[in-house]
Scaffold this active site. Structure first.
Site, mmCIF file in Angstrom:
data_model
loop_
_atom_site.group_PDB
_atom_site.id
_atom_site.type_symbol
_atom_site.label_atom_id
_atom_site.label_comp_id
_atom_site.label_asym_id
_atom_site.label_seq_id
_atom_site.Cartn_x
_atom_site.Cartn_y
_atom_site.Cartn_z
ATOM 1 C CB THR A 129 -17.427 67.861 41.549
ATOM 2 O OG1 THR A 129 -17.228 66.776 40.652
ATOM 3 C CG2 THR A 129 -17.665 69.142 40.774
ATOM 4 N N GLY A 132 -15.439 75.213 42.557
ATOM 5 C CA GLY A 132 -14.445 75.812 41.663
ATOM 6 C C GLY A 132 -14.099 74.953 40.469
ATOM 7 C CD GLU A 247 -17.250 57.629 37.703
ATOM 8 O OE1 GLU A 247 -16.032 57.671 37.972
ATOM 9 O OE2 GLU A 247 -18.059 58.491 38.040
ATOM 10 N N GLY A 344 -44.581 64.160 18.940
ATOM 11 C CA GLY A 344 -45.278 65.435 18.808
ATOM 12 C C GLY A 344 -45.402 66.115 20.169
ATOM 13 C CB THR A 370 -17.222 66.759 30.325
ATOM 14 O OG1 THR A 370 -15.847 67.016 30.018
ATOM 15 C CG2 THR A 370 -17.597 67.457 31.618
ATOM 16 C CD GLU A 372 -17.135 68.933 26.147
ATOM 17 O OE1 GLU A 372 -17.371 68.518 27.308
ATOM 18 O OE2 GLU A 372 -18.043 69.134 25.321
HETATM 19 C C1 LIG Z 1 -26.301 65.189 38.414
HETATM 20 C C2 LIG Z 1 -24.821 65.231 38.691
HETATM 21 C C3 LIG Z 1 -24.264 64.264 39.520
HETATM 22 C C4 LIG Z 1 -22.905 64.333 39.836
HETATM 23 N N1 LIG Z 1 -22.376 63.438 40.736
HETATM 24 C C5 LIG Z 1 -21.104 63.631 41.186
HETATM 25 C C6 LIG Z 1 -20.592 62.851 42.254
HETATM 26 O O1 LIG Z 1 -21.262 61.947 42.768
HETATM 27 N N2 LIG Z 1 -19.342 63.127 42.715
HETATM 28 C C7 LIG Z 1 -18.575 64.104 42.170
HETATM 29 O O2 LIG Z 1 -17.467 64.313 42.653
HETATM 30 N N3 LIG Z 1 -19.023 64.848 41.139
HETATM 31 C C8 LIG Z 1 -20.272 64.650 40.644
HETATM 32 N N4 LIG Z 1 -20.747 65.419 39.616
HETATM 33 C C9 LIG Z 1 -19.896 66.442 39.047
HETATM 34 C C10 LIG Z 1 -19.429 66.166 37.615
HETATM 35 O O3 LIG Z 1 -18.540 65.091 37.605
HETATM 36 C C11 LIG Z 1 -18.842 67.458 37.079
HETATM 37 O O4 LIG Z 1 -19.916 68.358 36.880
HETATM 38 C C12 LIG Z 1 -18.053 67.279 35.806
HETATM 39 O O5 LIG Z 1 -16.885 66.541 36.043
HETATM 40 C C13 LIG Z 1 -17.671 68.611 35.175
HETATM 41 O O6 LIG Z 1 -17.071 69.461 36.110
HETATM 42 P P1 LIG Z 1 -17.615 70.970 36.237
HETATM 43 O O7 LIG Z 1 -19.082 70.912 36.381
HETATM 44 O O8 LIG Z 1 -16.849 71.644 37.285
HETATM 45 O O9 LIG Z 1 -17.326 71.625 34.826
HETATM 46 P P2 LIG Z 1 -15.924 72.281 34.391
HETATM 47 O O10 LIG Z 1 -14.817 71.393 34.744
HETATM 48 O O11 LIG Z 1 -15.904 73.679 34.856
HETATM 49 O O12 LIG Z 1 -16.093 72.266 32.799
HETATM 50 C C14 LIG Z 1 -16.949 73.191 32.099
HETATM 51 C C15 LIG Z 1 -16.907 72.846 30.609
HETATM 52 O O13 LIG Z 1 -15.582 72.999 30.124
HETATM 53 C C16 LIG Z 1 -15.145 71.808 29.512
HETATM 54 N N5 LIG Z 1 -13.723 71.604 29.791
HETATM 55 C C17 LIG Z 1 -13.105 71.607 30.982
HETATM 56 N N6 LIG Z 1 -11.791 71.374 30.824
HETATM 57 C C18 LIG Z 1 -11.585 71.222 29.494
HETATM 58 C C19 LIG Z 1 -10.442 70.951 28.697
HETATM 59 N N7 LIG Z 1 -9.240 70.751 29.228
HETATM 60 N N8 LIG Z 1 -10.616 70.868 27.349
HETATM 61 C C20 LIG Z 1 -11.817 71.037 26.785
HETATM 62 N N9 LIG Z 1 -12.936 71.285 27.495
HETATM 63 C C21 LIG Z 1 -12.822 71.384 28.828
HETATM 64 C C22 LIG Z 1 -15.967 70.702 30.162
HETATM 65 O O14 LIG Z 1 -16.024 69.555 29.345
HETATM 66 C C23 LIG Z 1 -17.307 71.410 30.308
HETATM 67 O O15 LIG Z 1 -17.990 71.324 29.090
HETATM 68 C C24 LIG Z 1 -22.100 65.339 39.256
HETATM 69 C C25 LIG Z 1 -22.650 66.273 38.387
HETATM 70 C C26 LIG Z 1 -23.998 66.242 38.112
HETATM 71 C C27 LIG Z 1 -24.584 67.304 37.230
#
Ligand SMILES: Cc1cc2nc3c(=O)[nH]c(=O)nc-3n(C[C@H](O)[C@H](O)[C@H](O)COP(=O)(O)OP(=O)(O)OC[C@H]3O[C@@H](n4cnc5c(N)ncnc54)[C@H](O)[C@@H]3O)c2cc1C
Length: 382
Positions: A129, A132, A247, A344, A370, A372
């Site tokens: 991740t 961006g 995973e 509560g 996610t 989604e």
């Molecule tokens: C505590 C924590 C630990 C993590 N650990 C790791 C890790 O070890 N390594 C790593 O690489 N990442 C890690 N992540 C990142 C995580 O995998 C991402 O946050 C996740 O994949 C979502 O990406 P984003 O946050 O960029 O959201 P975005 O991709 O920007 O998405 C934002 C929203 O839009 C929705 N969305 C996006 N595209 C679509 C679509 N095509 N159709 C419908 N809805 C859509 C998403 O479901 C979400 O609700 C971690 C995140 C957290 C919070």
């Protein structure tokens, strides 16, 4: 009365293993949990102790220092971890990183890294991740450019579990930005002495406070060409896709055990707590809500057991794994919310485990793909 239920994949050897894992968590984790929440990471010693007990490479072959088990061993570990309410000890991510090396690494890469990951000498992380975006993997911008016998890497990653402590990062990069998914490559980046590599903030989160979740930056970091996973450019996307079920079913196992824990904790509480002259459990509304939660727990258990069995047999498919991750994590959040309500005001106090579960659960609908994105994968198969 219900008949006692035993998961079909359990056996006496796994029961014995479960006792050992339970003891490990009781002795090595529980006494330190509060301190680890405050410092936003577990102690390094925990990794070494887990390594000594063979808990860091549970399903890796013994030839690479692993314990020679299978997904059932991993499931027992995740269940016991969930039973003490821990989400911070990043053993799942560590195993996933090791699996990328096992399944796609060159023989030299396997021999060099897997035994050190098994012992705890090297903690693994996965850097996908970026600031961006996370869902759209093809949109990543971290760039790796060949320069003689090295690659030069520039870019940044965020939300990386085990990020600050990691010794080895499986890093997702673009080696050919014009080639779309075929232009992605994974690198094994050793963080010690990597000039230009830096750990940014350890992030303040809603929950999972003992997890070290960090930002990482790469500025002209030189990585030997020998650390390109599998030795060939352009295979990154395929390599990433191949292990997603591992995973996602892992997440489902933890979520299922957490649903069971929430029901257990809440049942104990409403038996003791008295209002209007009788225990809460005797109020019909409480009984019905708890009955709903207990039914959800049973559904989760049966589905997850089915998935564990298929993982052990090696015939899990990506769509079923996505369904498992989607349904169990969404259900976990609903059940924990319902259960918290039955506590509560105490349900809002951090000293009560249900409160921490509420905060810890939320991210499970977000990471590892996610909800989604899970629905997209499932819908495509229809
Ligand atoms: C505590 C924590 C630990 C993590 N650990 C790791 C890790 O070890 N390594 C790593 O690489 N990442 C890690 N992540 C990142 C995580 O995998 C991402 O946050 C996740 O994949 C979502 O990406 P984003 O946050 O960029 O959201 P975005 O991709 O920007 O998405 C934002 C929203 O839009 C929705 N969305 C996006 N595209 C679509 C679509 N095509 N159709 C419908 N809805 C859509 C998403 O479901 C979400 O609700 C971690 C995140 C957290 C919070």
């Amino acid at each position: 009365m219900t008949q006692p239920y035993t998961s079909p994949w359990m056996n006496p050897e796994l029961e014995f293993f479960r006792d050992n894992v339970r003891r490990f968590f009781a002795e090595e984790m529980v006494p330190h949990q509060e301190r680890w929440y405050a410092q936003h990471r577990v102690d390094r010693e925990l990794w070494y102790k887990a390594g000594e007990l063979g808990l860091l490479a549970l399903d890796l072959p013994e030839t690479y220092g692993g314990s020679g088990g299978n997904f059932a061993h991993l499931s027992v570990f995740f269940e016991e971890q969930a039973a003490v309410g821990d989400w911070g000890f990043g053993v799942q991510v560590h195993h996933i990183a090791a699996h990328y090396i096992l399944n796609h690494g060159t023989e030299e890469q396997k021999q060099k890294y897997l035994p050190r990951m098994a012992s705890g000498e090297m903690i693994g992380a996965i850097g996908m991740t970026e600031p961006g975006g996370g869902s759209d993997l093809q949109g990543i911008r971290t760039r790796a450019v060949r320069a003689g016998d090295h690659y030069v890497i520039n870019g940044s990653k965020t939300f990386i579990s085990n990020g600050a402590m990691a010794d080895l990062i499986v890093l997702v990069t673009k080696t050919d930005p014009a080639a779309g998914s075929k232009g992605m490559s994974l690198f094994l980046v050793e963080t010690a002495d990597a000039e230009g590599f830096s750990v940014g903030r350890v992030l303040e989160k809603l929950g999972q406070h003992n997890a070290d979740t960090a930002e990482l930056a790469f500025q002209d970091v030189r990585v030997p060409a020998a650390n390109l996973l599998g030795g060939e450019e352009g295979n990154g996307m395929r390599q990433l896709m191949s292990d997603l079920s591992y995973e996602r079913v892992g997440c489902a196992v933890g979520a299922c055990a957490s649903i069971e824990r929430a029901v257990r904790l809440t049942t104990e509480y409403v038996r003791e707590r008295k209002t209007f002259g009788k225990p809460l459990l005797e109020q019909q509304n409480i009984r019905f809500r708890l009955a709903d939660a207990a039914t959800q727990a049973t559904l989760a258990r049966v589905f997850v057991d089915h998935c564990i069995q298929r993982m052990v047999e090696g015939n899990m498919d990506a769509v079923t794994a996505s369904k498992a991750k989607l349904w169990t994590t969404e259900t976990l959040c609903q059940v924990v919310d319902e259960c918290l309500q039955m506590f509560g005001g105490y349900g809002y106090m951090m000293e009560y485990p249900i409160t921490r579960m509420y905060a810890d659960a939320r991210v499970q609908r977000i990471y590892a793909g996610t909800s989604e994105i899970m629905k997209e994968i499932i819908a495509r198969s229809l």
